[in-house]
Design a protein around this motif. Sequence first.
Motif, mmCIF file in Angstrom:
data_model
loop_
_atom_site.group_PDB
_atom_site.id
_atom_site.type_symbol
_atom_site.label_atom_id
_atom_site.label_comp_id
_atom_site.label_asym_id
_atom_site.label_seq_id
_atom_site.Cartn_x
_atom_site.Cartn_y
_atom_site.Cartn_z
ATOM 1 N N SER A 11 38.036 50.508 44.398
ATOM 2 C CA SER A 11 38.157 51.451 43.260
ATOM 3 C C SER A 11 36.909 51.245 42.498
ATOM 4 C CB SER A 11 39.406 51.023 42.504
ATOM 5 O OG SER A 11 39.643 51.736 41.342
ATOM 6 N N ASN A 12 36.317 52.372 42.219
ATOM 7 C CA ASN A 12 35.199 52.246 41.319
ATOM 8 C C ASN A 12 35.658 52.655 39.938
ATOM 9 O OD1 ASN A 12 35.372 55.008 41.471
ATOM 10 N ND2 ASN A 12 33.571 55.239 42.798
ATOM 11 N N GLU A 13 34.698 53.010 39.051
ATOM 12 C CA GLU A 13 35.091 53.366 37.686
ATOM 13 C C GLU A 13 35.996 54.582 37.656
ATOM 14 O OE1 GLU A 13 31.202 55.347 38.685
ATOM 15 O OE2 GLU A 13 32.095 53.337 38.895
ATOM 16 N N ASN A 14 36.045 55.350 38.728
ATOM 17 C CA ASN A 14 36.914 56.521 38.788
ATOM 18 C C ASN A 14 38.237 56.231 39.489
ATOM 19 O OD1 ASN A 14 34.949 58.211 37.561
ATOM 20 N ND2 ASN A 14 33.858 58.321 39.526
ATOM 21 N N TYR A 77 30.188 41.370 43.334
ATOM 22 C CA TYR A 77 31.239 40.811 42.476
ATOM 23 C C TYR A 77 32.346 41.834 42.242
ATOM 24 C CZ TYR A 77 33.672 39.395 38.232
ATOM 25 O OH TYR A 77 34.640 39.102 37.314
ATOM 26 N N GLU A 78 31.971 43.054 41.931
ATOM 27 C CA GLU A 78 32.982 44.087 41.706
ATOM 28 C C GLU A 78 33.794 44.334 42.973
ATOM 29 O OE1 GLU A 78 33.878 45.366 38.872
ATOM 30 O OE2 GLU A 78 32.324 44.201 37.850
ATOM 31 N N PHE A 79 33.109 44.341 44.121
ATOM 32 C CA PHE A 79 33.818 44.594 45.370
ATOM 33 C C PHE A 79 34.753 43.439 45.727
ATOM 34 C CE2 PHE A 79 33.996 44.590 50.108
ATOM 35 C CZ PHE A 79 34.818 45.710 50.221
ATOM 36 N N SER A 80 34.436 42.229 45.296
ATOM 37 C CA SER A 80 35.297 41.074 45.600
ATOM 38 C C SER A 80 36.695 41.236 45.013
ATOM 39 C CB SER A 80 34.666 39.786 45.076
ATOM 40 O OG SER A 80 34.768 39.684 43.660
ATOM 41 N N LYS A 81 36.845 42.124 44.028
ATOM 42 C CA LYS A 81 38.157 42.368 43.409
ATOM 43 C C LYS A 81 38.936 43.468 44.115
ATOM 44 C CE LYS A 81 36.004 42.867 39.413
ATOM 45 N NZ LYS A 81 35.746 43.107 37.973
ATOM 46 N N GLY A 117 38.722 32.815 40.455
ATOM 47 C CA GLY A 117 40.165 32.909 40.290
ATOM 48 C C GLY A 117 40.860 32.480 41.563
ATOM 49 N N LEU A 118 42.107 32.050 41.438
ATOM 50 C CA LEU A 118 42.853 31.607 42.611
ATOM 51 C C LEU A 118 43.117 32.755 43.582
ATOM 52 C CD1 LEU A 118 45.368 29.189 40.869
ATOM 53 C CD2 LEU A 118 43.483 28.555 42.391
ATOM 54 N N GLU A 119 43.290 33.965 43.051
ATOM 55 C CA GLU A 119 43.511 35.112 43.925
ATOM 56 C C GLU A 119 42.270 35.383 44.767
ATOM 57 O OE1 GLU A 119 44.647 39.891 43.682
ATOM 58 O OE2 GLU A 119 44.734 38.635 41.876
ATOM 59 N N TYR A 120 41.111 35.254 44.169
ATOM 60 C CA TYR A 120 39.865 35.449 44.905
ATOM 61 C C TYR A 120 39.683 34.350 45.950
ATOM 62 C CZ TYR A 120 34.818 35.239 45.768
ATOM 63 O OH TYR A 120 33.587 35.157 46.364
ATOM 64 N N LEU A 121 39.973 33.105 45.603
ATOM 65 C CA LEU A 121 39.884 32.017 46.560
ATOM 66 C C LEU A 121 40.828 32.271 47.738
ATOM 67 C CD1 LEU A 121 39.775 28.226 45.619
ATOM 68 C CD2 LEU A 121 40.742 29.040 47.762
ATOM 69 N N ALA A 122 42.018 32.792 47.429
ATOM 70 C CA ALA A 122 42.991 33.098 48.481
ATOM 71 C C ALA A 122 42.468 34.164 49.436
ATOM 72 C CB ALA A 122 44.314 33.536 47.860
ATOM 73 N N LYS A 123 41.655 35.081 48.939
ATOM 74 C CA LYS A 123 41.061 36.086 49.823
ATOM 75 C C LYS A 123 40.158 35.430 50.851
ATOM 76 C CE LYS A 123 41.160 40.051 46.652
ATOM 77 N NZ LYS A 123 40.352 41.081 45.961
ATOM 78 N N TRP A 124 39.368 34.461 50.423
ATOM 79 C CA TRP A 124 38.507 33.762 51.372
ATOM 80 C C TRP A 124 39.338 32.932 52.340
ATOM 81 C CZ3 TRP A 124 33.990 34.759 53.091
ATOM 82 C CH2 TRP A 124 33.065 35.432 52.289
ATOM 83 N N ALA A 125 40.458 32.394 51.870
ATOM 84 C CA ALA A 125 41.342 31.662 52.777
ATOM 85 C C ALA A 125 41.851 32.590 53.879
ATOM 86 C CB ALA A 125 42.505 31.059 52.002
ATOM 87 N N GLU A 126 42.166 33.828 53.526
ATOM 88 C CA GLU A 126 42.595 34.816 54.530
ATOM 89 C C GLU A 126 41.482 35.078 55.551
ATOM 90 O OE1 GLU A 126 44.751 38.470 53.537
ATOM 91 O OE2 GLU A 126 44.761 37.770 51.456
#
Length: 290
Positions: A11-14, A77-81, A117-126
Amino acid sequence: MTENEERYIGSNENGRLWVPERNLLSNSISKKGEMILAWAMMMPHNLCPFASEVCKRLCYTFVGNFPLQDGRHKENYEFSKSPLFVDAITKEIIRFARENRDRDVAVAIHERGEFYGLEYLAKWAEIIFATRRIGNLTFFIYTRSWRNPMFREALERLAADNGHVRINLSLDADMVIKFGVPKPIGDGRVVYLAEADDDLPPAGADLVLRNLRIRHDKPMERIGEVLVCPNESGLYISQRQGEPSLQKGICKRIQCQYCRLCIDRSERFWDAVKGRYAGTPGEEPKVAMA
């Protein structure tokens, strides 16, 4: 649906989900070498959440070519979310490993940035778990997030569940005073950032990184009793039998892809092979072992 349209699903700004139309990871970092993919992102205000006072002063991403990549790294960074992050990164890593199936390849997390954040770390774990069966692939991490108990626990689980990742814990004098010296996670290293060559690492550290924001004219294999990163020591060049010793007339400092101390080698293994990398950058090598 065209291939280009598939990269913009929805998702971008739109509020639209998006994937940058480029490679997400880079293998052009000269220190690491072309067989190492590096993930980098620019945190808000270019400040990692676990940065110490020393880290803020000495951060190498404020100098050199890093500022030229600010736009790209902010977008990373934005895409990591994004919910598309895991799938996109996983596919890119798998593709790179398959294209270089005859070589050992690795992924560096993070060349710039930190687990925010832990959610971001969990993405790398995946991502790491999804690639566990690729025989020529390893991951390595440098992080200061160990000082947070919840992040430390997540990192320990990550190492326990995945034999192809090495988690290296970063610290400096400021962190030693405030948090002490951490115990290593798995077979990872405890890596000390020295402000100067007389900044002795504490007991428990097993690798030293030199301050890249000052000039080092003196080669150093160790600071105190602790090994200095071979790339930064000024003692080794990346020459193996059959490889050209010079690049543009200058000997090439040993790259991470050959040293691999932070990736999948022990110091004992390094002691057995370092004779292949003799010489001082800027000079002809003396001897290269077979």
